[in-house]
Write a protein that holds these residues in place. Structure first.
Motif, PDB file in Angstrom:
ATOM      1  N   ALA A 297      -2.647  10.168   1.443  1.00 30.34           N
ATOM      2  CA  ALA A 297      -2.821  10.741   2.781  1.00 30.34           C
ATOM      3  C   ALA A 297      -1.580  11.425   3.310  1.00 30.34           C
ATOM      4  N   HIS A 298      -0.408  11.022   2.859  1.00 31.87           N
ATOM      5  CA  HIS A 298       0.818  11.584   3.435  1.00 31.87           C
ATOM      6  C   HIS A 298       1.988  11.466   2.468  1.00 31.87           C
ATOM      7  N   ILE A 299       2.812  12.503   2.454  1.00 30.68           N
ATOM      8  CA  ILE A 299       4.066  12.536   1.704  1.00 30.68           C
ATOM      9  C   ILE A 299       5.174  12.773   2.729  1.00 30.68           C
ATOM     10  N   VAL A 300       6.267  12.043   2.591  1.00 31.72           N
ATOM     11  CA  VAL A 300       7.355  12.176   3.539  1.00 31.72           C
ATOM     12  C   VAL A 300       8.658  12.393   2.769  1.00 31.72           C
ATOM     13  N   SER A 301       9.557  13.185   3.329  1.00 33.76           N
ATOM     14  CA  SER A 301      10.875  13.362   2.727  1.00 33.76           C
ATOM     15  C   SER A 301      11.505  11.992   2.488  1.00 33.76           C
ATOM     16  N   PRO A 302      12.252  11.819   1.378  1.00 32.09           N
ATOM     17  CA  PRO A 302      12.810  10.496   1.076  1.00 32.09           C
ATOM     18  C   PRO A 302      13.818   9.985   2.099  1.00 32.09           C
ATOM     19  N   MET A 303      14.376  10.852   2.926  1.00 36.70           N
ATOM     20  CA  MET A 303      15.371  10.401   3.888  1.00 36.70           C
ATOM     21  C   MET A 303      14.783   9.369   4.840  1.00 36.70           C
ATOM     22  N   GLY A 304      15.432   8.235   4.953  1.00 34.16           N
ATOM     23  CA  GLY A 304      14.961   7.167   5.820  1.00 34.16           C
ATOM     24  C   GLY A 304      14.135   6.130   5.097  1.00 34.16           C
ATOM     25  N   GLY A 305      13.748   6.383   3.851  1.00 27.41           N
ATOM     26  CA  GLY A 305      13.024   5.393   3.065  1.00 27.41           C
ATOM     27  C   GLY A 305      11.664   5.033   3.617  1.00 27.41           C
ATOM     28  N   LYS A 306      10.939   6.024   4.144  1.00 27.93           N
ATOM     29  CA  LYS A 306       9.681   5.722   4.822  1.00 27.93           C
ATOM     30  C   LYS A 306       8.437   5.794   3.940  1.00 27.93           C
ATOM     31  N   GLY A 307       8.530   6.451   2.777  1.00 30.22           N
ATOM     32  CA  GLY A 307       7.315   6.696   2.004  1.00 30.22           C
ATOM     33  C   GLY A 307       6.568   5.437   1.614  1.00 30.22           C
ATOM     34  N   MET A 308       7.205   4.542   0.855  1.00 33.63           N
ATOM     35  CA  MET A 308       6.544   3.313   0.440  1.00 33.63           C
ATOM     36  C   MET A 308       6.215   2.434   1.638  1.00 33.63           C
ATOM     37  N   ASN A 309       7.078   2.421   2.628  1.00 36.26           N
ATOM     38  CA  ASN A 309       6.835   1.557   3.784  1.00 36.26           C
ATOM     39  C   ASN A 309       5.637   2.018   4.605  1.00 36.26           C
ATOM     40  N   LEU A 310       5.435   3.332   4.699  1.00 36.38           N
ATOM     41  CA  LEU A 310       4.215   3.813   5.349  1.00 36.38           C
ATOM     42  C   LEU A 310       2.982   3.374   4.576  1.00 36.38           C
ATOM     43  N   ALA A 311       3.056   3.395   3.241  1.00 38.05           N
ATOM     44  CA  ALA A 311       1.923   2.943   2.434  1.00 38.05           C
ATOM     45  C   ALA A 311       1.612   1.475   2.697  1.00 38.05           C
ATOM     46  N   LEU A 312       2.648   0.649   2.835  1.00 32.72           N
ATOM     47  CA  LEU A 312       2.432  -0.766   3.122  1.00 32.72           C
ATOM     48  C   LEU A 312       1.803  -0.957   4.499  1.00 32.72           C
ATOM     49  N   TYR A 313       2.207  -0.131   5.446  1.00 34.26           N
ATOM     50  CA  TYR A 313       1.620  -0.190   6.794  1.00 34.26           C
ATOM     51  C   TYR A 313       0.141   0.170   6.750  1.00 34.26           C
ATOM     52  N   ASP A 314      -0.200   1.258   6.041  1.00 35.85           N
ATOM     53  CA  ASP A 314      -1.606   1.634   5.885  1.00 35.85           C
ATOM     54  C   ASP A 314      -2.407   0.496   5.262  1.00 35.85           C
ATOM     55  N   ALA A 315      -1.849  -0.090   4.206  1.00 33.95           N
ATOM     56  CA  ALA A 315      -2.556  -1.149   3.488  1.00 33.95           C
ATOM     57  C   ALA A 315      -2.849  -2.334   4.394  1.00 33.95           C
ATOM     58  N   ASP A 316      -1.887  -2.698   5.205  1.00 37.99           N
ATOM     59  CA  ASP A 316      -2.070  -3.816   6.134  1.00 37.99           C
ATOM     60  C   ASP A 316      -3.185  -3.512   7.132  1.00 37.99           C
ATOM     61  N   LEU A 317      -3.171  -2.310   7.717  1.00 35.56           N
ATOM     62  CA  LEU A 317      -4.204  -1.956   8.692  1.00 35.56           C
ATOM     63  C   LEU A 317      -5.590  -1.935   8.043  1.00 35.56           C
ATOM     64  N   PHE A 318      -5.680  -1.380   6.827  1.00 37.28           N
ATOM     65  CA  PHE A 318      -6.978  -1.314   6.162  1.00 37.28           C
ATOM     66  C   PHE A 318      -7.495  -2.706   5.828  1.00 37.28           C
ATOM     67  N   ALA A 319      -6.647  -3.562   5.277  1.00 41.06           N
ATOM     68  CA  ALA A 319      -7.092  -4.912   4.918  1.00 41.06           C
ATOM     69  C   ALA A 319      -7.558  -5.688   6.150  1.00 41.06           C
ATOM     70  N   ARG A 320      -6.843  -5.565   7.251  1.00 36.00           N
ATOM     71  CA  ARG A 320      -7.252  -6.255   8.467  1.00 36.00           C
ATOM     72  C   ARG A 320      -8.568  -5.688   9.013  1.00 36.00           C
ATOM     73  N   ALA A 321      -8.745  -4.370   8.864  1.00 38.92           N
ATOM     74  CA  ALA A 321      -9.983  -3.760   9.341  1.00 38.92           C
ATOM     75  C   ALA A 321     -11.185  -4.253   8.534  1.00 38.92           C
ATOM     76  N   VAL A 322     -11.033  -4.340   7.214  1.00 40.63           N
ATOM     77  CA  VAL A 322     -12.124  -4.855   6.385  1.00 40.63           C
ATOM     78  C   VAL A 322     -12.372  -6.326   6.689  1.00 40.63           C
ATOM     79  N   ARG A 323     -11.318  -7.087   6.886  1.00 39.92           N
ATOM     80  CA  ARG A 323     -11.475  -8.500   7.260  1.00 39.92           C
ATOM     81  C   ARG A 323     -12.277  -8.641   8.550  1.00 39.92           C
ATOM     82  N   ASP A 324     -11.956  -7.827   9.556  1.00 40.12           N
ATOM     83  CA  ASP A 324     -12.697  -7.896  10.815  1.00 40.12           C
ATOM     84  C   ASP A 324     -14.168  -7.564  10.605  1.00 40.12           C
ATOM     85  N   HIS A 325     -14.439  -6.583   9.759  1.00 37.25           N
ATOM     86  CA  HIS A 325     -15.823  -6.196   9.475  1.00 37.25           C
ATOM     87  C   HIS A 325     -16.573  -7.325   8.784  1.00 37.25           C
ATOM     88  N   VAL A 326     -15.959  -7.925   7.774  1.00 41.18           N
ATOM     89  CA  VAL A 326     -16.641  -8.961   6.993  1.00 41.18           C
ATOM     90  C   VAL A 326     -16.765 -10.258   7.786  1.00 41.18           C
TER      91      VAL A 326
END
Length: 412
Positions: A297-326
């Motif tokens: 969904a998104h690519i970010v310049s490596p400055m600031g080290g945000k790329g992998m951390n944004l992916a972890l944030y997305d993953a957390d939100l998605f997992a919680r959303a599926v948990r709420d649904h189930v």
């Protein structure tokens, strides 16, 4: 009971979630879903050995560390020492130490290379009974706007399988099948080319005591730890440079000059590549039953080290959303997934863009000109001398969001 990598049942199969991609995003999604007792299958087109060796990011920021703690996983998946909360900026050889923790309560960032995080997530997921299938070829996604989606693929032995699912987590990057399954015209791709190239070098050489960013008239350079006996280096270069243009002697000479460290010890170079700094944001991050996570969904310049951390944030939100649904039959978080993710994405994109321009424009002005160079130098001076500017920088580096559940402004 421990899981297996490829325990294939009779076709058709049925699970709640199919996760496409076994990088940090996909494995975090899968591991969190298993913690909720939600069944899922992870499909990865590469071999386990290939995935385990991919080396990218090296710092898990404080927000992500605290996320893993909230799931009871931090001790299992985060190897490596805590980051001491200090960055070194070296400008024309003069050192400036800047805090990248904002003083908030809780754990700070951890120095944990991507391949270590992936290895630990893989072990945790399989130990919890997860289903992880490598060398999944010819993956296709169908029925994303219907009552159930279907993911088809061919295993390494040539057998074809079809998995029915309620949701698909697309964690296979910008050029993966997940993003390619979205019809033309559905996603708006916001792109930006920074006009900057980097040579990235991995070497068996002593790591620095803390992450180092260096500005000099010869261009930007950086030195980051990647373990007790290895380092990752970055050198600004023309956007279209090739690795062959950088023999080892040239690399070490440039690093010693730009880092203002004539005694910098060399070591065997184990990997080198060049790439252009660019940014991408796809809006929305959802199409029917498909949810894009991380680089899909998104690519970010490596400055600031945000790329992998944004992916972890997305993953957390998605997992919680599926948990709420189930668990609660509550689809609110699923409906707002894209808006909530994008709010963080744009915030981190802005910070990464600011830092990218600052450290590159402040050095060699042949690309940006003397006016922008002086503006960048003024920004650095403010960062080094103003407590307020330093506090704002630390908050953005920490990755904290004072209102994480507030969706993005209307009008996207």
């Amino acid at each position: 009971m421990a899981g297996v990598e490829r325990q294939l049942d009779d076709v058709p199969e049925s699970v709640t979630v199919v996760v496409i991609g076994a990088g940090p995003a996909g494995l975090t999604v899968a591991t969190l879903l298993r913690r909720c007792g939600i069944d899922c299958v992870v499909l990865e087109r590469r071999s386990r050995a290939h995935v385990a060796q991919r080396q990218r990011a090296g710092i898990v920021e404080a927000r992500a560390v605290r996320m893993f703690e909230s799931w009871g996983l931090a001790d299992r998946v985060l190897d490596g020492p805590p980051h001491d909360g200090i960055l070194e900026f070296r400008v024309d050889g003069e050192s400036h130490l800047v805090a990248d923790r904002d003083g908030s309560a809780g754990s700070g960032a951890r120095l944990c290379p991507q391949q270590v995080l992936v290895r630990n997530l893989t072990d945790a997921y399989l130990a919890d009974g997860g289903d992880l299938r490598y060398e999944a070829a010819d993956v296709t996604v169908h029925g994303l706007t219907g009552d159930r989606a279907t993911v088809r693929y061919r295993s390494a032995d040539g057998t074809r399988y079809a998995i029915g699912c309620a949701f698909v987590a697309g964690c296979d990057g910008e050029h993966g099948v997940s993003r390619g399954s979205v019809p033309d015209g559905v996603l708006t791709a916001h792109t930006f080319d920074h006009g900057i190239g980097w040579l990235t070098v991995l070497a068996d050489a002593p790591p620095p005591p803390r992450p180092l960013l260096a500005v000099s008239p010869q261009g930007f350079a950086a030195h980051f730890p990647r373990g007790p006996h290895s380092s990752r280096y970055y050198l600004q270069c023309p956007p279209d440079d090739q690795p062959a243009a950088w023999p080892e002697d040239r690399i070490w000479d440039a690093l010693r000059t730009r880092l203002a460290d004539p005694a910098l010890p060399a070591g065997p170079i184990t990997d080198r590549e060049t790439f252009r700094l660019r940014s991408l944001v796809s809006d929305p991050m959802r199409y029917g039953r498909l949810f894009l996570v991380g680089d899909a969904a998104h690519i970010v310049s490596p400055m600031g080290g945000k790329g992998m951390n944004l992916a972890l944030y997305d993953a957390d939100l998605f997992a919680r959303a599926v948990r709420d649904h189930v668990r609660d039959r509550d689809d609110t978080a699923l409906r707002t997934y894209s808006e909530r993710c994008l709010r963080r994405v744009w915030s981190d994109q802005e910070f990464s863009h600011w830092l990218t321009r600052t450290v590159h424009d402040a050095g060699d002005d042949t690309r940006c000109g003397p006016f922008l160079r002086r503006l960048a130098r003024a920004r650095l001076d403010r960062l080094f001398t103003s407590p307020t500017a330093a506090q704002a920088f630390a908050e953005l580096m920490t990755g904290l969001d004072p209102a994480p559940d507030r969706p993005a402004p209307a009008g996207r």
